[in-house]
Scaffold this motif. Structure first.
Motif, PDB file in Angstrom:
ATOM      1  N   HIS A  83      -3.084   5.022  -0.547  1.00  0.00           N
ATOM      2  CA  HIS A  83      -3.818   3.916  -1.153  1.00  0.00           C
ATOM      3  C   HIS A  83      -2.835   2.817  -1.552  1.00  0.00           C
ATOM      4  N   ILE A  84      -3.215   1.574  -1.319  1.00  0.00           N
ATOM      5  CA  ILE A  84      -2.449   0.424  -1.800  1.00  0.00           C
ATOM      6  C   ILE A  84      -3.383  -0.397  -2.690  1.00  0.00           C
ATOM      7  N   PRO A  85      -3.342  -0.214  -4.028  1.00  0.00           N
ATOM      8  CA  PRO A  85      -4.246  -0.924  -4.931  1.00  0.00           C
ATOM      9  C   PRO A  85      -3.684  -2.271  -5.362  1.00  0.00           C
ATOM     10  N   ALA A  86      -4.360  -3.343  -5.000  1.00  0.00           N
ATOM     11  CA  ALA A  86      -3.854  -4.699  -5.239  1.00  0.00           C
ATOM     12  C   ALA A  86      -3.538  -4.957  -6.709  1.00  0.00           C
ATOM     13  N   ARG A  87      -4.425  -4.545  -7.604  1.00  0.00           N
ATOM     14  CA  ARG A  87      -4.260  -4.908  -9.008  1.00  0.00           C
ATOM     15  C   ARG A  87      -3.120  -4.161  -9.701  1.00  0.00           C
ATOM     16  N   SER A  88      -2.552  -3.151  -9.036  1.00  0.00           N
ATOM     17  CA  SER A  88      -1.408  -2.422  -9.603  1.00  0.00           C
ATOM     18  C   SER A  88      -0.072  -2.997  -9.139  1.00  0.00           C
ATOM     19  N   ALA A  93       6.722  -9.239  -3.384  1.00  0.00           N
ATOM     20  CA  ALA A  93       7.975  -8.508  -3.144  1.00  0.00           C
ATOM     21  C   ALA A  93       7.777  -7.006  -3.369  1.00  0.00           C
ATOM     22  N   MET A  94       7.014  -6.654  -4.413  1.00  0.00           N
ATOM     23  CA  MET A  94       6.732  -5.245  -4.668  1.00  0.00           C
ATOM     24  C   MET A  94       5.890  -4.659  -3.537  1.00  0.00           C
ATOM     25  N   LEU A  95       4.877  -5.403  -3.087  1.00  0.00           N
ATOM     26  CA  LEU A  95       4.058  -4.941  -1.977  1.00  0.00           C
ATOM     27  C   LEU A  95       4.908  -4.704  -0.736  1.00  0.00           C
ATOM     28  N   ASP A  96       5.793  -5.653  -0.440  1.00  0.00           N
ATOM     29  CA  ASP A  96       6.662  -5.516   0.723  1.00  0.00           C
ATOM     30  C   ASP A  96       7.553  -4.286   0.597  1.00  0.00           C
ATOM     31  N   ASP A  97       8.056  -4.034  -0.599  1.00  0.00           N
ATOM     32  CA  ASP A  97       8.912  -2.865  -0.835  1.00  0.00           C
ATOM     33  C   ASP A  97       8.130  -1.573  -0.614  1.00  0.00           C
ATOM     34  N   TRP A  98       6.933  -1.503  -1.158  1.00  0.00           N
ATOM     35  CA  TRP A  98       6.117  -0.296  -0.986  1.00  0.00           C
ATOM     36  C   TRP A  98       5.826  -0.034   0.491  1.00  0.00           C
ATOM     37  N   VAL A  99       5.341  -1.049   1.180  1.00  0.00           N
ATOM     38  CA  VAL A  99       4.961  -0.891   2.585  1.00  0.00           C
ATOM     39  C   VAL A  99       6.179  -0.522   3.421  1.00  0.00           C
ATOM     40  N   SER A 100       7.323  -1.172   3.133  1.00  0.00           N
ATOM     41  CA  SER A 100       8.560  -0.871   3.849  1.00  0.00           C
ATOM     42  C   SER A 100       8.993   0.578   3.629  1.00  0.00           C
ATOM     43  N   ARG A 101       8.925   1.045   2.394  1.00  0.00           N
ATOM     44  CA  ARG A 101       9.350   2.419   2.091  1.00  0.00           C
ATOM     45  C   ARG A 101       8.443   3.444   2.756  1.00  0.00           C
ATOM     46  N   TYR A 102       7.141   3.193   2.723  1.00  0.00           N
ATOM     47  CA  TYR A 102       6.223   4.114   3.400  1.00  0.00           C
ATOM     48  C   TYR A 102       6.558   4.224   4.883  1.00  0.00           C
ATOM     49  N   GLY A 123      -0.374  -8.622 -11.306  1.00  0.00           N
ATOM     50  CA  GLY A 123       0.244  -9.839 -10.765  1.00  0.00           C
ATOM     51  C   GLY A 123      -0.809 -10.750 -10.178  1.00  0.00           C
ATOM     52  N   ALA A 124      -0.417 -11.480  -9.136  1.00  0.00           N
ATOM     53  CA  ALA A 124      -1.323 -12.462  -8.540  1.00  0.00           C
ATOM     54  C   ALA A 124      -2.302 -11.840  -7.553  1.00  0.00           C
ATOM     55  N   LEU A 125      -2.015 -10.628  -7.088  1.00  0.00           N
ATOM     56  CA  LEU A 125      -2.877  -9.980  -6.107  1.00  0.00           C
ATOM     57  C   LEU A 125      -4.060  -9.316  -6.811  1.00  0.00           C
ATOM     58  N   SER A 127      -7.252  -8.433  -4.750  1.00  0.00           N
ATOM     59  CA  SER A 127      -8.232  -7.823  -3.847  1.00  0.00           C
ATOM     60  C   SER A 127      -7.565  -7.302  -2.579  1.00  0.00           C
ATOM     61  N   SER A 128      -8.299  -6.471  -1.876  1.00  0.00           N
ATOM     62  CA  SER A 128      -7.789  -5.939  -0.613  1.00  0.00           C
ATOM     63  C   SER A 128      -7.612  -7.046   0.415  1.00  0.00           C
ATOM     64  N   LEU A 129      -8.501  -8.035   0.372  1.00  0.00           N
ATOM     65  CA  LEU A 129      -8.390  -9.149   1.319  1.00  0.00           C
ATOM     66  C   LEU A 129      -7.087  -9.902   1.116  1.00  0.00           C
ATOM     67  N   GLN A 130      -6.672 -10.087  -0.130  1.00  0.00           N
ATOM     68  CA  GLN A 130      -5.400 -10.751  -0.408  1.00  0.00           C
ATOM     69  C   GLN A 130      -4.228  -9.915   0.111  1.00  0.00           C
ATOM     70  N   LEU A 131      -4.318  -8.606  -0.010  1.00  0.00           N
ATOM     71  CA  LEU A 131      -3.258  -7.741   0.530  1.00  0.00           C
ATOM     72  C   LEU A 131      -3.124  -7.948   2.032  1.00  0.00           C
ATOM     73  N   ILE A 132      -4.244  -7.936   2.717  1.00  0.00           N
ATOM     74  CA  ILE A 132      -4.252  -8.085   4.170  1.00  0.00           C
ATOM     75  C   ILE A 132      -3.689  -9.446   4.580  1.00  0.00           C
ATOM     76  N   GLU A 133      -4.092 -10.495   3.836  1.00  0.00           N
ATOM     77  CA  GLU A 133      -3.707 -11.854   4.209  1.00  0.00           C
ATOM     78  C   GLU A 133      -2.224 -12.143   4.027  1.00  0.00           C
ATOM     79  N   THR A 134      -1.496 -11.282   3.308  1.00  0.00           N
ATOM     80  CA  THR A 134      -0.051 -11.481   3.179  1.00  0.00           C
ATOM     81  C   THR A 134       0.676 -11.329   4.505  1.00  0.00           C
TER      82      THR A 134
END
Length: 308
Positions: A83-88, A93-102, A123-125, A127-134
């Motif tokens: 799971h990748i929860p946007a609001r957490s 940069a944190m999202l990129d780190d998580w996805v990269s590590r996985y 943070g600023a994220l 919704s799931s749509l915002q995660l995808i749009e990155t």
């Protein structure tokens, strides 16, 4: 003694399960958390090879524990979907780190993207749509992304009790699915009544959504446990099915099993093979082992897969 005889009678009255049910549960997926996964010594004796295992990210779970669990399951030969929860997530940069590590540490190339349960984003994220749009998932070569579906609506999103916003979000995700090489699918919250689920699947299909549906179902568990989780997770009107069951003392004596719900879905799918409903995703509310064994028992080809 009378109660015991009643229990035995109900057990003997069970009708044979239809072949369509066996077909529906084939290829099921299941959900774990790092702390529950740690209690299972060997997943390879419990789950069919290549089973998709979602790893739920409860707020506060260290990313190290998530990646460690993902790596273990991936090395055991399973398809792993954290799971990748946007609001957490505090930042891109944190999202990129998580996805990269996985991807680099655990060999993961798929994820469930969702808003998450926090009322206030970290943070600023949001919704799931915002995660995808990155574009971060595309950049790291993720081949499959799943998004959340809400057959009975989601009052955290649609405050007025409608499904307007969640339906619109699915339409946007459908558009995205047509512009990416990643495969998208919808995984739903669990429900207990097949009717609103079927109507929802037909409604979103009529609106142009073509992403397949992986239908959430609660695994076998005590009725009291089921009601607790249903209330916590915001399950919609179909919770009345469980509340009615709780008033029947003959059913209160035995654990809940999703046989009736899945049989109705299987019958519908057999009559409507074009339905978006593709497969089943199990929420193991009564434990990973109990849910996996129940699902495996309904697949003759998996008769050799048993718990230690």
């Amino acid at each position: 003694m009378a109660l015991l005889n009643l229990f035995r009678g109900r057990q003997q009255d069970k009708a044979p399960e239809p072949a369509s049910l066996k077909s529906l549960v084939e290829g099921y997926s299941i959900e774990v958390m790092p702390r529950t996964a740690a209690k299972i010594d060997d997943f390879t004796t419990l789950l069919p090879a290549n089973t998709r295992v979602y790893i739920a990210h409860i707020d506060g779970t260290p990313i190290d524990d998530m990646v460690k669990t993902a790596k273990r399951l991936r090395e055991d030969g399973f398809e792993v979907m954290p799971h990748i929860p946007a609001r957490s997530i505090e930042s891109r940069a944190m999202l990129d780190d998580w996805v990269s590590r996985y991807h680099t540490e655990a060999g993961v190339d798929q994820a469930l993207v969702l808003g998450g349960g926090l009322s206030r984003p970290a943070g600023a994220l949001n919704s799931s749509l915002q995660l995808i749009e990155t574009g971060i998932f595309d950049r790291h070569g993720f081949k499959r992304l799943h998004v959340a579906g809400h057959p009975e609506g989601n009052r955290d999103i649609d405050l007025d009790g409608t499904t307007k916003l969640v339906d619109e979000a699915l339409k946007f995700k459908q558009i995205y699915s047509e512009s990416t090489d990643a495969k998208l699918a919808i995984v739903t919250q669990f429900a207990f009544d097949s009717r609103p689920v079927i109507l929802w699947a037909e409604r979103i299909a009529a609106a142009g959504v073509r992403m397949p549906i992986h239908l959430g179902v609660a695994g076998p568990t005590k009725l009291q446990t089921l009601i607790k989780f249903a209330l916590t997770c915001g399950v919609g009107p179909s919770i009345s099915v469980i509340q009615k069951r709780a008033m029947d003392i003959s059913k209160l004596l035995v654990p809940y099993e999703p046989t009736e719900f899945l049989t109705e879905i299987a019958d519908y799918k057999a009559r409507n093979p074009q339905s978006l409903i593709e497969q089943i995703h199990v929420f193991p509310l009564g434990g990973i082992r109990a849910s996996a064994e129940w699902m495996n028992e309904r697949q003759p080809a998996l008769a050799e897969i048993r718990a230690i």
